[in-house]
Write an enzyme that holds these catalytic residues in place. Structure first.
Site, mmCIF file in Angstrom:
data_model
loop_
_atom_site.group_PDB
_atom_site.id
_atom_site.type_symbol
_atom_site.label_atom_id
_atom_site.label_comp_id
_atom_site.label_asym_id
_atom_site.label_seq_id
_atom_site.Cartn_x
_atom_site.Cartn_y
_atom_site.Cartn_z
ATOM 1 N N TYR A 53 -0.832 8.530 -2.731
ATOM 2 C CA TYR A 53 -1.013 8.049 -3.981
ATOM 3 C C TYR A 53 -2.368 8.339 -4.800
ATOM 4 C CZ TYR A 53 2.310 4.037 -3.941
ATOM 5 O OH TYR A 53 3.370 3.186 -3.968
ATOM 6 N N GLY A 54 -3.437 8.925 -3.675
ATOM 7 C CA GLY A 54 -4.548 8.994 -4.156
ATOM 8 C C GLY A 54 -4.822 10.502 -5.086
ATOM 9 N N ASP A 113 0.897 -1.110 -0.016
ATOM 10 C CA ASP A 113 -0.090 -0.065 0.016
ATOM 11 C C ASP A 113 1.072 0.986 -0.059
ATOM 12 O OD1 ASP A 113 -2.450 1.472 0.353
ATOM 13 O OD2 ASP A 113 -1.769 1.712 2.484
ATOM 14 N N SER A 114 0.103 2.430 -0.366
ATOM 15 C CA SER A 114 1.135 3.560 -0.093
ATOM 16 C C SER A 114 1.623 3.768 1.250
ATOM 17 C CB SER A 114 0.264 5.001 -0.500
ATOM 18 O OG SER A 114 -0.858 5.028 0.334
ATOM 19 N N CYS A 172 -4.361 -1.549 -1.972
ATOM 20 C CA CYS A 172 -4.589 -0.225 -1.952
ATOM 21 C C CYS A 172 -5.475 -0.128 -3.045
ATOM 22 C CB CYS A 172 -3.184 0.525 -1.976
ATOM 23 S SG CYS A 172 -3.552 2.319 -2.672
ATOM 24 N N ASN A 173 -6.651 0.661 -3.041
ATOM 25 C CA ASN A 173 -7.570 0.698 -4.131
ATOM 26 C C ASN A 173 -6.978 1.571 -5.316
ATOM 27 O OD1 ASN A 173 -10.546 0.092 -2.883
ATOM 28 N ND2 ASN A 173 -9.234 0.724 -1.179
ATOM 29 N N THR A 174 -6.294 2.666 -4.863
ATOM 30 C CA THR A 174 -6.017 3.555 -5.986
ATOM 31 C C THR A 174 -4.874 2.812 -6.748
ATOM 32 O OG1 THR A 174 -5.961 5.221 -4.217
ATOM 33 C CG2 THR A 174 -4.564 5.873 -6.259
ATOM 34 N N CYS A 216 -11.010 2.943 0.011
ATOM 35 C CA CYS A 216 -9.456 3.208 0.437
ATOM 36 C C CYS A 216 -8.907 2.353 1.578
ATOM 37 C CB CYS A 216 -9.380 4.690 0.585
ATOM 38 S SG CYS A 216 -7.629 5.163 1.098
ATOM 39 N N THR A 217 -8.177 1.696 1.513
ATOM 40 C CA THR A 217 -7.720 0.827 2.638
ATOM 41 C C THR A 217 -7.521 1.546 4.042
ATOM 42 O OG1 THR A 217 -5.432 0.470 1.800
ATOM 43 C CG2 THR A 217 -7.082 -1.097 1.531
ATOM 44 N N HIS A 218 -7.193 2.724 4.088
ATOM 45 C CA HIS A 218 -6.866 3.619 5.207
ATOM 46 C C HIS A 218 -8.313 3.784 6.012
ATOM 47 C CE1 HIS A 218 -3.182 4.801 3.337
ATOM 48 N NE2 HIS A 218 -2.806 5.346 4.492
ATOM 49 N N GLU A 230 -2.811 8.706 8.496
ATOM 50 C CA GLU A 230 -1.262 8.539 8.534
ATOM 51 C C GLU A 230 -0.727 9.268 9.848
ATOM 52 O OE1 GLU A 230 1.121 6.438 7.048
ATOM 53 O OE2 GLU A 230 -0.569 5.844 5.697
HETATM 54 N N1 DGL Z 1 -4.730 3.173 0.990
HETATM 55 C C1 DGL Z 1 -4.953 3.742 -0.526
HETATM 56 C C2 DGL Z 1 -5.960 3.189 -1.136
HETATM 57 O O1 DGL Z 1 -6.738 2.258 -0.875
HETATM 58 C C3 DGL Z 1 -4.561 5.164 -0.771
HETATM 59 C C4 DGL Z 1 -3.819 6.250 0.073
HETATM 60 C C5 DGL Z 1 -3.054 7.157 -0.635
HETATM 61 O O2 DGL Z 1 -3.771 8.184 -1.153
HETATM 62 O O3 DGL Z 1 -2.025 7.142 -0.553
HETATM 63 O O4 DGL Z 1 -6.741 3.889 -2.040
#
Ligand code: DGL
Length: 271
Positions: free
Chosen positions: A48-49, A16-17, A79-81, A191-193, A159
């Protein structure tokens, strides 16, 4: 067929990011306690988003190569992105099973709300604008339009350990407004966060089913490993190793928060 140098007891590579992918590791640990995990958090290049898809794809391929070189038998794009940007590119290059979180998330949402349900999505701007959730849900028969909200501030708040509760509450209120009228049945935490914001989201959207794609991702991966004879022996002891491109101390704090342990090895990787 088991690839050369890879065995059923080889680790699962997860990336993931940053911290978000640990919500997927949490589900892996629950469902597949004998599986070893190599986790890469690209905290030095997060978020990443807000980055172009081509750049997220480049980063994702680099990390998938890193995990492959360290003997990963399978890759979870936690990570979805990165799933939206790089799933097919990684599938083309990696010989073992590869899974992202978007299809499992769409499957869980349909299971919870039905094809006539009203489904919402919160995700990064990159995931929202990719349209991948819309396509996956339409493929699974969803008849209503997906209601979408990009939530870039959530990633930064998670984060930094959700320390500023007032800022978290304010962001949750702001980003969930769109789902109130008309109300939705289920909300995909795309988003996994975001599963780390569950209690705040549940408070703002009572009665809405909150969908954490990580649960179905772990289920689907288990099935893929089973089909390929790649499930670790029940007698094998799981080993967890973490790598991050940013500060290792900060990442350790997040490990403790999400996995309840900070005694796992964490190595800083300078790209
Ligand atoms: N956790 C990431 C996701 O699922 C993205 C977080 C980011 O923007 O870096 O999309």
């Amino acid at each position: 067929m088991v690839e050369q140098g890879i065995s059923a007891n080889s680790p699962i590579g997860v990336f993931d990011s940053g911290t978000g992918g640990l919500t997927v590791v949490r589900q892996l640990r629950r469902l597949l306690p004998n599986e070893s995990v190599l986790y890469f958090a690209d905290t030095g290049r997060l978020p990443y988003g807000t980055k172009p898809q081509s750049q997220v794809r480049e980063f994702s391929l680099e990390i998938a190569g890193f995990l492959q070189n360290r003997g990963a038998k399978a890759i979870i794009i936690a990570c979805n992105t990165a799933t939206a940007a790089a799933l097919s590119a990684i599938e083309e290059r990696f010989p073992g099973p590869v899974i992202g979180v978007i299809r499992p998330g769409a499957q869980s949402a349909i299971a919870a709300a039905g094809v006539d349900g009203r489904i919402g999505l919160i995700a990064t701007d990159g995931t929202v604008s990719s349209g991948v959730y819309d396509r996956e849900l339409a493929d699974l028969g969803l008849r209503n339009e997906l209601v979408k909200q990009g939530c870039p501030d959530f990633v930064t708040l998670v984060e930094s350990g959700l320390k500023d509760k007032a800022a978290v509450q304010d962001a949750v209120k702001r980003y969930t407004e769109i789902f109130r009228n008309p109300p939705i049945d289920a909300l995909i935490l795309g988003c996994t966060h975001f599963p780390l914001l569950n209690e705040y989201l549940a408070q703002e959207l009572p009665g809405v089913k909150l969908i954490d794609p990580a649960i179905q991702t772990a289920d689907n991966l288990k099935q893929m490993l089973e089909e390929r004879g790649l499930l670790a022996d029940l007698a094998s002891e799981a080993e967890y190793r973490f790598f991050c491109s940013g500060d290792a101390g900060t990442f350790k704090k997040n490990l403790l928060r999400v996995l309840g342990r900070d005694d796992y090895p964490v190595e800083h990787v300078a790209w």
